[in-house]
Design an enzyme around this catalytic site. Structure first.
Site, PDB file in Angstrom:
ATOM      1  N   LYS A 106      37.761  11.604 -22.254  1.00 18.61           N
ATOM      2  CA  LYS A 106      36.820  11.725 -20.730  1.00 18.61           C
ATOM      3  C   LYS A 106      37.783  10.698 -20.038  1.00 18.61           C
ATOM      4  O   LYS A 106      37.790  11.240 -18.603  1.00 18.61           O
ATOM      5  CB  LYS A 106      35.652  11.201 -21.211  1.00 18.61           C
ATOM      6  CG  LYS A 106      34.648  12.236 -22.116  1.00 18.61           C
ATOM      7  CD  LYS A 106      33.310  11.912 -22.634  1.00 18.61           C
ATOM      8  CE  LYS A 106      32.562  12.769 -23.451  1.00 18.61           C
ATOM      9  NZ  LYS A 106      31.167  12.306 -23.963  1.00 18.61           N
ATOM     10  N   LYS A 166      35.797  19.058 -23.213  1.00 19.72           N
ATOM     11  CA  LYS A 166      36.634  17.803 -22.624  1.00 19.72           C
ATOM     12  C   LYS A 166      37.983  18.002 -23.815  1.00 19.72           C
ATOM     13  O   LYS A 166      38.838  17.538 -22.977  1.00 19.72           O
ATOM     14  CB  LYS A 166      35.938  16.478 -23.164  1.00 19.72           C
ATOM     15  CG  LYS A 166      35.414  16.483 -24.628  1.00 19.72           C
ATOM     16  CD  LYS A 166      34.432  15.256 -24.730  1.00 19.72           C
ATOM     17  CE  LYS A 166      33.705  15.402 -26.267  1.00 19.72           C
ATOM     18  NZ  LYS A 166      32.950  16.009 -26.445  1.00 19.72           N
ATOM     19  N   GLU A 196      27.659  12.308 -35.528  1.00 17.74           N
ATOM     20  CA  GLU A 196      28.079  13.408 -36.685  1.00 17.74           C
ATOM     21  C   GLU A 196      28.287  12.564 -38.086  1.00 17.74           C
ATOM     22  O   GLU A 196      28.626  11.470 -38.232  1.00 17.74           O
ATOM     23  CB  GLU A 196      29.498  14.016 -36.107  1.00 17.74           C
ATOM     24  CG  GLU A 196      29.376  14.534 -34.748  1.00 17.74           C
ATOM     25  CD  GLU A 196      28.484  15.776 -34.482  1.00 17.74           C
ATOM     26  OE1 GLU A 196      28.142  16.412 -35.808  1.00 17.74           O
ATOM     27  OE2 GLU A 196      28.034  16.153 -33.493  1.00 17.74           O
TER      28      GLU A 196
END
Length: 436
Positions: free
Chosen positions: A206, A106, A191
């Site tokens: 996105k 992306k 993360e």
């Protein structure tokens, strides 16, 4: 016995998605062959460290550090490395070599999409990227193909599973943002550095891809207004719940008429917003994603499912691979991107929206009159107002819902309220989206 031609596939990257793609390619070769009419052969996997531990046990002879040689020996290249470089250079090399490309990158598409699509169109190659937006959710092909003859007016998307998990947990358990993020990290949804998710960067990339597809216009990621969820509090989420709303981080892509020029334009933006609990997006729980499309002829459509996960995202990659491989069997050039509309991308101040503003004010006569004057001065109409006063307190809490107004006027209203002597604090400002 049928003899099939062989289509050679090179894979760049063997992380959580790449290793699952390799596993499925190896284990389902016969089934894929029957669907395609040609045999798919995984000829190699380019990685930085062939000896690194991976989630899937794959044949060691497939691994290589020589990505360039792998590319030149492949008919289709799957790029799942992530990041900009060396992914951009390798994708351009693959296209120049005559290979088609499948990517789930992306960041690469949002930042360099026009360059990559132009290179692919020049040589008749196909560049497909279903896995780049919604994980397992099929959304790019429906926008590009199934709805190509329709007019898409608006897209509301929950396109980041980490933030949706965090906000959903805050809504259902009353947890703070910090506690919900800690749980998301424990479960592997976030993360170690969650900035890309909670800062809205992932969703903005996105949104740029979705807006470009939906409106046939090149929308750079720099033109996407971005706000993350870092300032969303448990009090805001609880207040929203009591009022019949849920807080969601939305990617919003919208076709608009510019009020200043009268010309048509598009808006792409990401921010936490209040969504009515009656809206389908309010029922998207956990780390799932959903994209709600409003089309002129087809009407409202929603695409829902897993927005992340190695094997789930691998499904989208293989869908692109099968479609491209079928074209190899049939022949003909790849499908070019349609960006010929080239509508202007409007700044956030030019859109119209609604606000829900929570104020802490002095509990004394004349306060409401002064606040009403601030709204009137900026041409913003109040739709509803709720006031609560805690026992024994000298302050009141006002929750003010506005009618639709220009974003710039609403922002100026909030700035004036912050300077008002009767306002102790502007406790919360959230936009309201998703009215059906």
């Amino acid at each position: 016995m049928i003899e099939y031609r062989t289509i050679r596939v090179g894979l760049l990257g063997a992380g959580s998605v790449g290793s699952q793609v390799a596993r499925l390619l190896l284990h389902h070769t016969d089934e894929l062959t029957q669907r395609i009419g040609a045999r798919i052969e995984l000829v190699g996997i380019a990685v930085r460290d062939p000896a690194a531990r991976r989630d899937v046990d794959l044949p060691s002879e497939l691994f290589t550090t020589d990505a360039e040689t792998l590319i030149t020996g492949s008919d289709i290249v799957i790029e799942l490395m992530g990041g900009i470089e060396p992914a951009r250079t390798l994708v351009l090399e693959a296209i120049a070599s005559g290979a088609d490309v499948v990517t789930g990158n992306k960041a690469l598409l949002a930042g360099h999409g026009p360059e990559l699509f132009a290179a692919a169109e020049q040589v008749g190659a196909q560049l497909s990227y279903e896995a780049a937006v919604g994980g397992a959710i099929p959304i790019t092909r429906p926008l590009r193909d199934s709805l190509a003859g329709d007019r898409i007016d608006r897209i509301l998307g929950i396109v980041n599973g980490t933030t949706n998990f965090i906000l959903d947990r805050m809504d259902t358990t009353g947890a703070s943002l910090e506690d919900a993020l800690a749980t998301a990290t424990e479960l592997g949804y976030a993360e170690a550095d969650p900035t890309a998710d909670i800062g809205g960067y992932d969703a903005a990339q996105k949104a740029a891809i979705l807006a470009s597809l939906a409106f046939h216009t090149s929308v750079p990621v720099e033109a996407v207004h971005r706000e993350g969820i870092t300032s969303v509090s448990a009090d805001q989420v609880e207040s929203a719940r009591r009022a019949g709303f849920v807080v969601k981080l939305l990617a919003i892509c919208e076709r608009l008429i510019d009020g200043e020029t009268g010309d048509e334009g598009v808006s792409a933006r990401v921010y936490p917003a209040l969504v009515p609990r009656s809206h389908p997006l309010a029922a998207v729980h956990g780390a799932n994603n959903a994209v709600f499309v409003e089309a002129a002829a087809a009407g409202p459509l929603m695409f829902y499912g897993a927005g992340a996960g190695g094997v789930q995202t691998a499904s989208a990659v293989l869908g692109d691979l099968v479609a491209i491989a079928r074209r190899h069997v049939i022949g003909g050039p790849g499908t070019a991107e349609s960006t010929h509309a080239e509508l202007p991308v409007l700044a956030i101040g030019r859109i119209t929206t609604r606000y829900s503003i929570t104020l802490e004010v002095a509990d004394e006569p004349g306060v409401l009159e002064q606040i009403a004057r601030v709204f009137a001065e900026h041409g913003v109409s109040v739709e509803q107002l709720q006031q609560t006063v805690a026992d024994g307190s000298q302050r009141a809490t006002l929750v003010i819902g506005t009618h639709e107004a220009k974003e710039s006027a609403l922002a100026e209203t909030v700035a004036s309220l912050e300077q008002s002597p009767v306002v102790a604090s502007v406790a919360s400002v959230l936009r309201v989206e998703g009215a059906l």
